[in-house]
Design a protein around this motif. Structure first.
Motif, PDB file in Angstrom:
ATOM      1  N   VAL A 458     -25.689 -41.227 -27.923  1.00 37.59           N
ATOM      2  CA  VAL A 458     -26.837 -41.968 -28.718  1.00 37.59           C
ATOM      3  C   VAL A 458     -28.064 -41.735 -27.615  1.00 37.59           C
ATOM      4  O   VAL A 458     -28.112 -42.007 -26.627  1.00 37.59           O
ATOM      5  CB  VAL A 458     -26.767 -43.282 -28.815  1.00 37.59           C
ATOM      6  N   LEU A 459     -29.180 -41.223 -28.294  1.00 41.41           N
ATOM      7  CA  LEU A 459     -30.507 -41.090 -27.862  1.00 41.41           C
ATOM      8  C   LEU A 459     -31.273 -41.724 -28.644  1.00 41.41           C
ATOM      9  O   LEU A 459     -31.578 -41.670 -29.857  1.00 41.41           O
ATOM     10  CB  LEU A 459     -30.901 -39.491 -27.878  1.00 41.41           C
ATOM     11  N   ASP A 460     -32.343 -42.729 -27.903  1.00 41.46           N
ATOM     12  CA  ASP A 460     -33.115 -43.833 -28.643  1.00 41.46           C
ATOM     13  C   ASP A 460     -34.610 -43.471 -28.023  1.00 41.46           C
ATOM     14  O   ASP A 460     -34.604 -43.582 -26.819  1.00 41.46           O
ATOM     15  CB  ASP A 460     -32.558 -45.155 -28.083  1.00 41.46           C
ATOM     16  N   THR A 461     -35.261 -43.137 -29.079  1.00 43.22           N
ATOM     17  CA  THR A 461     -36.779 -42.491 -28.803  1.00 43.22           C
ATOM     18  C   THR A 461     -37.634 -43.792 -29.200  1.00 43.22           C
ATOM     19  O   THR A 461     -37.312 -44.697 -30.061  1.00 43.22           O
ATOM     20  CB  THR A 461     -37.149 -41.328 -29.018  1.00 43.22           C
ATOM     21  N   ASP A 462     -39.086 -43.459 -29.273  1.00 40.56           N
ATOM     22  CA  ASP A 462     -39.904 -44.347 -29.856  1.00 40.56           C
ATOM     23  C   ASP A 462     -39.703 -44.438 -31.476  1.00 40.56           C
ATOM     24  O   ASP A 462     -39.944 -45.399 -32.060  1.00 40.56           O
ATOM     25  CB  ASP A 462     -41.254 -44.065 -29.543  1.00 40.56           C
ATOM     26  N   LYS A 463     -39.306 -43.344 -32.030  1.00 39.84           N
ATOM     27  CA  LYS A 463     -39.485 -43.205 -33.564  1.00 39.84           C
ATOM     28  C   LYS A 463     -38.122 -42.902 -33.832  1.00 39.84           C
ATOM     29  O   LYS A 463     -37.820 -43.238 -35.069  1.00 39.84           O
ATOM     30  CB  LYS A 463     -40.460 -42.256 -33.825  1.00 39.84           C
ATOM     31  N   TYR A 464     -37.251 -42.313 -33.230  1.00 39.02           N
ATOM     32  CA  TYR A 464     -36.013 -41.840 -33.837  1.00 39.02           C
ATOM     33  C   TYR A 464     -34.796 -42.394 -32.753  1.00 39.02           C
ATOM     34  O   TYR A 464     -34.815 -42.707 -31.790  1.00 39.02           O
ATOM     35  CB  TYR A 464     -35.954 -40.271 -33.823  1.00 39.02           C
ATOM     36  N   ILE A 465     -33.581 -42.532 -33.462  1.00 42.82           N
ATOM     37  CA  ILE A 465     -32.391 -42.780 -32.981  1.00 42.82           C
ATOM     38  C   ILE A 465     -31.439 -41.661 -33.362  1.00 42.82           C
ATOM     39  O   ILE A 465     -31.051 -41.654 -34.346  1.00 42.82           O
ATOM     40  CB  ILE A 465     -31.737 -44.203 -33.408  1.00 42.82           C
ATOM     41  N   TYR A 466     -30.700 -41.134 -32.512  1.00 35.37           N
ATOM     42  CA  TYR A 466     -29.853 -39.791 -32.750  1.00 35.37           C
ATOM     43  C   TYR A 466     -28.551 -40.149 -32.405  1.00 35.37           C
ATOM     44  O   TYR A 466     -28.220 -40.830 -31.402  1.00 35.37           O
ATOM     45  CB  TYR A 466     -30.407 -38.663 -31.893  1.00 35.37           C
ATOM     46  N   ILE A 467     -27.648 -40.246 -33.482  1.00 31.61           N
ATOM     47  CA  ILE A 467     -26.130 -40.433 -33.034  1.00 31.61           C
ATOM     48  C   ILE A 467     -25.613 -39.138 -33.414  1.00 31.61           C
ATOM     49  O   ILE A 467     -25.476 -38.442 -34.383  1.00 31.61           O
ATOM     50  CB  ILE A 467     -25.688 -41.377 -34.259  1.00 31.61           C
ATOM     51  N   ILE A 468     -24.855 -38.658 -32.033  1.00 33.70           N
ATOM     52  CA  ILE A 468     -24.489 -37.367 -32.143  1.00 33.70           C
ATOM     53  C   ILE A 468     -22.985 -37.260 -31.791  1.00 33.70           C
ATOM     54  O   ILE A 468     -22.500 -38.170 -30.880  1.00 33.70           O
ATOM     55  CB  ILE A 468     -25.048 -36.687 -30.862  1.00 33.70           C
ATOM     56  N   GLU A 469     -22.159 -36.667 -32.695  1.00 36.81           N
ATOM     57  CA  GLU A 469     -20.848 -36.664 -32.448  1.00 36.81           C
ATOM     58  C   GLU A 469     -20.696 -35.023 -32.226  1.00 36.81           C
ATOM     59  O   GLU A 469     -20.755 -34.230 -32.851  1.00 36.81           O
ATOM     60  CB  GLU A 469     -19.954 -36.962 -33.568  1.00 36.81           C
ATOM     61  N   LEU A 470     -19.565 -34.834 -31.110  1.00 39.13           N
ATOM     62  CA  LEU A 470     -19.217 -33.345 -30.678  1.00 39.13           C
ATOM     63  C   LEU A 470     -17.698 -33.151 -31.087  1.00 39.13           C
ATOM     64  O   LEU A 470     -16.929 -33.939 -30.931  1.00 39.13           O
ATOM     65  CB  LEU A 470     -19.303 -33.278 -29.234  1.00 39.13           C
ATOM     66  N   LYS A 471     -17.441 -31.901 -31.699  1.00 37.59           N
ATOM     67  CA  LYS A 471     -16.278 -31.569 -31.855  1.00 37.59           C
ATOM     68  C   LYS A 471     -16.000 -30.233 -31.301  1.00 37.59           C
ATOM     69  O   LYS A 471     -17.086 -29.269 -31.097  1.00 37.59           O
ATOM     70  CB  LYS A 471     -15.833 -31.381 -33.290  1.00 37.59           C
ATOM     71  N   ARG A 472     -14.834 -29.766 -31.071  1.00 36.26           N
ATOM     72  CA  ARG A 472     -14.373 -28.572 -30.584  1.00 36.26           C
ATOM     73  C   ARG A 472     -13.285 -27.746 -31.468  1.00 36.26           C
ATOM     74  O   ARG A 472     -12.259 -28.270 -31.662  1.00 36.26           O
ATOM     75  CB  ARG A 472     -13.785 -28.586 -29.029  1.00 36.26           C
ATOM     76  N   ASP A 473     -13.548 -26.692 -32.013  1.00 37.12           N
ATOM     77  CA  ASP A 473     -12.503 -25.962 -32.798  1.00 37.12           C
ATOM     78  C   ASP A 473     -12.437 -26.740 -34.080  1.00 37.12           C
ATOM     79  O   ASP A 473     -11.018 -26.660 -34.626  1.00 37.12           O
ATOM     80  CB  ASP A 473     -11.291 -25.399 -32.007  1.00 37.12           C
ATOM     81  N   SER A 474     -13.400 -27.592 -34.491  1.00 37.60           N
ATOM     82  CA  SER A 474     -13.122 -28.172 -35.682  1.00 37.60           C
ATOM     83  C   SER A 474     -14.056 -27.763 -36.634  1.00 37.60           C
ATOM     84  O   SER A 474     -14.337 -26.725 -37.211  1.00 37.60           O
ATOM     85  CB  SER A 474     -13.244 -29.857 -35.511  1.00 37.60           C
ATOM     86  N   SER A 475     -15.118 -28.925 -37.174  1.00 38.40           N
ATOM     87  CA  SER A 475     -16.122 -28.478 -37.854  1.00 38.40           C
ATOM     88  C   SER A 475     -17.215 -29.621 -38.032  1.00 38.40           C
ATOM     89  O   SER A 475     -16.938 -30.825 -37.479  1.00 38.40           O
ATOM     90  CB  SER A 475     -15.880 -28.495 -39.365  1.00 38.40           C
ATOM     91  N   PRO A 476     -18.552 -29.286 -38.036  1.00 38.58           N
ATOM     92  CA  PRO A 476     -19.677 -30.225 -38.339  1.00 38.58           C
ATOM     93  C   PRO A 476     -19.416 -31.391 -39.148  1.00 38.58           C
ATOM     94  O   PRO A 476     -19.849 -32.389 -39.065  1.00 38.58           O
ATOM     95  CB  PRO A 476     -20.810 -29.355 -38.200  1.00 38.58           C
ATOM     96  N   GLU A 477     -18.882 -30.926 -40.205  1.00 34.97           N
ATOM     97  CA  GLU A 477     -18.601 -31.974 -41.400  1.00 34.97           C
ATOM     98  C   GLU A 477     -17.593 -32.853 -40.815  1.00 34.97           C
ATOM     99  O   GLU A 477     -17.865 -33.976 -41.034  1.00 34.97           O
ATOM    100  CB  GLU A 477     -17.851 -31.112 -42.785  1.00 34.97           C
ATOM    101  N   THR A 478     -16.439 -32.619 -40.078  1.00 36.45           N
ATOM    102  CA  THR A 478     -15.752 -33.413 -39.517  1.00 36.45           C
ATOM    103  C   THR A 478     -16.486 -34.478 -38.502  1.00 36.45           C
ATOM    104  O   THR A 478     -15.956 -35.592 -38.629  1.00 36.45           O
ATOM    105  CB  THR A 478     -14.623 -32.753 -38.836  1.00 36.45           C
ATOM    106  N   ALA A 479     -17.196 -33.974 -37.627  1.00 38.28           N
ATOM    107  CA  ALA A 479     -18.052 -34.750 -36.693  1.00 38.28           C
ATOM    108  C   ALA A 479     -18.991 -35.742 -37.505  1.00 38.28           C
ATOM    109  O   ALA A 479     -18.945 -36.948 -37.187  1.00 38.28           O
ATOM    110  CB  ALA A 479     -18.905 -33.910 -35.882  1.00 38.28           C
ATOM    111  N   LEU A 480     -19.694 -35.292 -38.492  1.00 38.90           N
ATOM    112  CA  LEU A 480     -20.579 -36.217 -39.419  1.00 38.90           C
ATOM    113  C   LEU A 480     -19.808 -37.171 -40.011  1.00 38.90           C
ATOM    114  O   LEU A 480     -20.116 -38.365 -40.318  1.00 38.90           O
ATOM    115  CB  LEU A 480     -21.394 -35.404 -40.222  1.00 38.90           C
ATOM    116  N   ARG A 481     -18.584 -36.959 -40.551  1.00 45.30           N
ATOM    117  CA  ARG A 481     -17.631 -37.742 -41.343  1.00 45.30           C
ATOM    118  C   ARG A 481     -17.228 -39.184 -40.594  1.00 45.30           C
ATOM    119  O   ARG A 481     -17.258 -40.110 -40.658  1.00 45.30           O
ATOM    120  CB  ARG A 481     -16.588 -37.043 -41.898  1.00 45.30           C
TER     121      ARG A 481
END
Length: 534
Positions: A458-481
């Motif tokens: 999680v990266l918290d800036t003045d304007k944005y909050i980023y929630i990042i999930e990492l996967k290996r040999d899976s899919s970005p859809e799975t991470a976002l889900r």
């Protein structure tokens, strides 16, 4: 502010007590603690990080035991000590030399032994350093009629210099073990012995025979015997803080707070007050600017080499719930990385869990955190330091809300690193990610835990909050889900900031990112970038 405060002299790099006192340099009075040690015990050991005042402490002890009363005028010792007996002092300093062979150590010991033999006379014709040391102790006692004081600074340096060369390390250990074992055998001739080092490591098994050696490294009475306490900072350096605040365009209160954030935070016992790094404080006051002075003097190379050689998962190094046995390091052959990081000052005690009788550790302050991460960057991701892929560019992308720019740069960054030299793909990926995002944390806030689980990043800036999930040999859809199903964004909904959910997949075939997907709080549907596997 008085003229005396304006003309204050800072003893940067000066480790001689007599030079500090005779030269009019500022001295933070530690003599009451020295008197307590000398009057209540005989054999001591102290572990503290480098550049923390150990050598000055030993030099102060030498002046005291030599009976140099004139140097202690105005200090606590002047009223505490009544006798001022001059003892013969055998002071061994193993700092300042590189030990690449046993002969380097033998030459160093020979220098000290020859000097003492010239002063007190030779008692026999021996070539072995241990036998000569034994004879010197007897000769010093015989000539002066007083028992001997033994002071050894950085007792283990030849060993830790060679932790990545086990055979050579063992040779140094055996050599020093034989030398130091003399101390126990000559107990009747010894008044006081004090050894310092960076590491404890079960005292490296080289002085294990000294079973009455009192380790004061985590003794509540002596937590600030080196370093500068908050009280000492305000008593000795209040004028310096005022001058620093003026030079930096901040209030005095703001200056104290920044000093605390940058250089305070060392705890050598649970529930103890924090201690400041004296080297960083003195340099800051002299230069009248905040910098990473401790790190700029050089990272302990043995620690960086040890971490690389061991192929450790860096995310597990600064773990919580650490036992006191782990911190004291009973295994000198293969100590835990967290043991070395605590003893070298990169981690410190933050809290104590009475239920488990364990410590929670973390970086002491911003200077140490930045220094350690810079060192890791040199090892795992040198491109983060300078150039188009430097951490500053990543931070600017994040602060602008430029997810596409960030991900393009991130993909290029991972593609340009040689994972094979880092000990395997999975560990490389984990460690590189750890270093990169920890570096970013120096400039943006980070948070990891929610009631529903652990968010990768999680990266918290003045304007944005980023929630990042990492996967290996899976899919970005799975991470976002996973972000959606676990409600990772829920704790941040009331922040008033735009929430960016980012799922990233790493491919073990291409050795880089093969797809990512982003969903922003103002978007109706995710935006994605997907690369096919070769």
């Amino acid at each position: 502010m008085t003229d005396n405060e304006l003309a204050m002299l800072y003893p940067i790099g000066i480790q001689s007590f007599s030079e500090i006192r005779e030269g009019g340099y500022i001295y933070v009075d530690k003599t009451a603690a020295i008197y307590s040690l000398a009057s209540t015990g005989k054999y001591y050991f102290l572990s503290r990080p480098r550049r923390f005042g150990k050598s000055l402490l030993v030099s102060t002890m030498e002046a005291y035991f030599r009976g140099r009363k004139e140097l202690f005028k105005g200090l606590a010792m002047e009223t505490l000590e009544k006798d001022w007996t001059a003892y013969p002092v055998l002071h061994i300093d193993l700092t300042g030399s590189r030990y690449t062979s046993v002969s380097d150590l033998e030459e160093k010991l020979d220098m000290f032994l020859s000097r003492w033999e010239s002063t007190y006379g030779k008692n026999g014709d021996f070539s072995n350093p241990a036998s000569r040391f034994e004879a010197v102790i007897e000769a010093a006692y015989s000539k002066t009629g007083n028992k001997v004081v033994i002071l050894i600074d950085e007792y283990e340096k030849p060993i830790i210099d060679n932790m990545d060369t086990p055979d050579l390390m063992e040779k140094f250990r055996r050599e020093l073990q034989g030398f130091y074992s003399v101390i126990k055998g000559k107990d009747e001739f010894i008044r006081f012995a004090f050894l310092t080092g960076v590491t404890k490591l079960g005292k490296m098994s080289i002085i294990s025979g000294l079973n009455n050696l009192n380790d004061i490294s985590m003794d509540a009475e002596f937590t600030d015997i080196c370093g500068v306490s908050e009280e000492e900072l305000k008593t000795c350096f209040d004028g310096s803080v005022a001058e620093l605040a003026k030079a930096c365009g901040m209030s005095k209160e703001e200056c104290y707070e920044k000093l605390r954030t940058m250089y305070d935070g060392y705890h050598f016992k649970e529930h103890s007050a924090g201690v400041y790094n004296p080297f960083s404080l003195l340099n800051t006051f002299k230069a009248k600017e905040f910098r990473m002075y401790w790190f700029e003097t050089g990272t302990p190379t043995f620690l960086v080499r040890y971490l690389k050689q061991g192929r450790y998962n860096l995310e597990n190094i600064a773990k919580n719930k650490v036992s006191i046995e782990t911190l004291t390091g009973t295994n000198y052959v293969s100590p835990a990385p967290i043991t070395l990081m605590y003893q070298t000052g990169y981690l410190t005690i933050k809290s104590y869990d009475e239920r488990f009788n364990a410590y929670n550790l973390d970086y002491p302050n911003k200077e140490v955190k930045a220094g350690f991460l810079n060192s890791l960057s040199q090892l795992y991701a040198p491109s983060l330091i300078d150039g188009e892929l430097s951490v500053y560019n990543f931070v600017e992308d994040i602060e602008r809300g430029d997810v596409h720019g960030f991900m393009d740069r991130f993909t290029t960054f991972l593609s340009g690193n040689d994972y094979e030299i880092q000990g395997g793909l999975e560990l490389y990926f984990l460690n590189t990610m750890y270093v990169m995002f920890k570096m970013m944390e120096l400039y943006v806030r980070a948070e990891y835990h929610t009631s529903n689980g652990r968010i990768d990043i999680v990266l918290d800036t003045d304007k944005y909050i980023y929630i990042i999930e990492l996967k290996r040999d899976s899919s970005p859809e799975t991470a976002l889900r996973q972000i959606e199903e676990k409600g990772y964004a829920n704790p941040f909904q009331a922040s008033g900031k735009e929430i960016v959910e980012l799922g990233i997949n790493f491919s073990s075939q291409t050795h880089t990112i093969d797809g990512w997907q982003v969903k922003e709080s103002t978007s109706t549907s995710p935006t994605s970038s997907q690369k096919s596997h070769p």
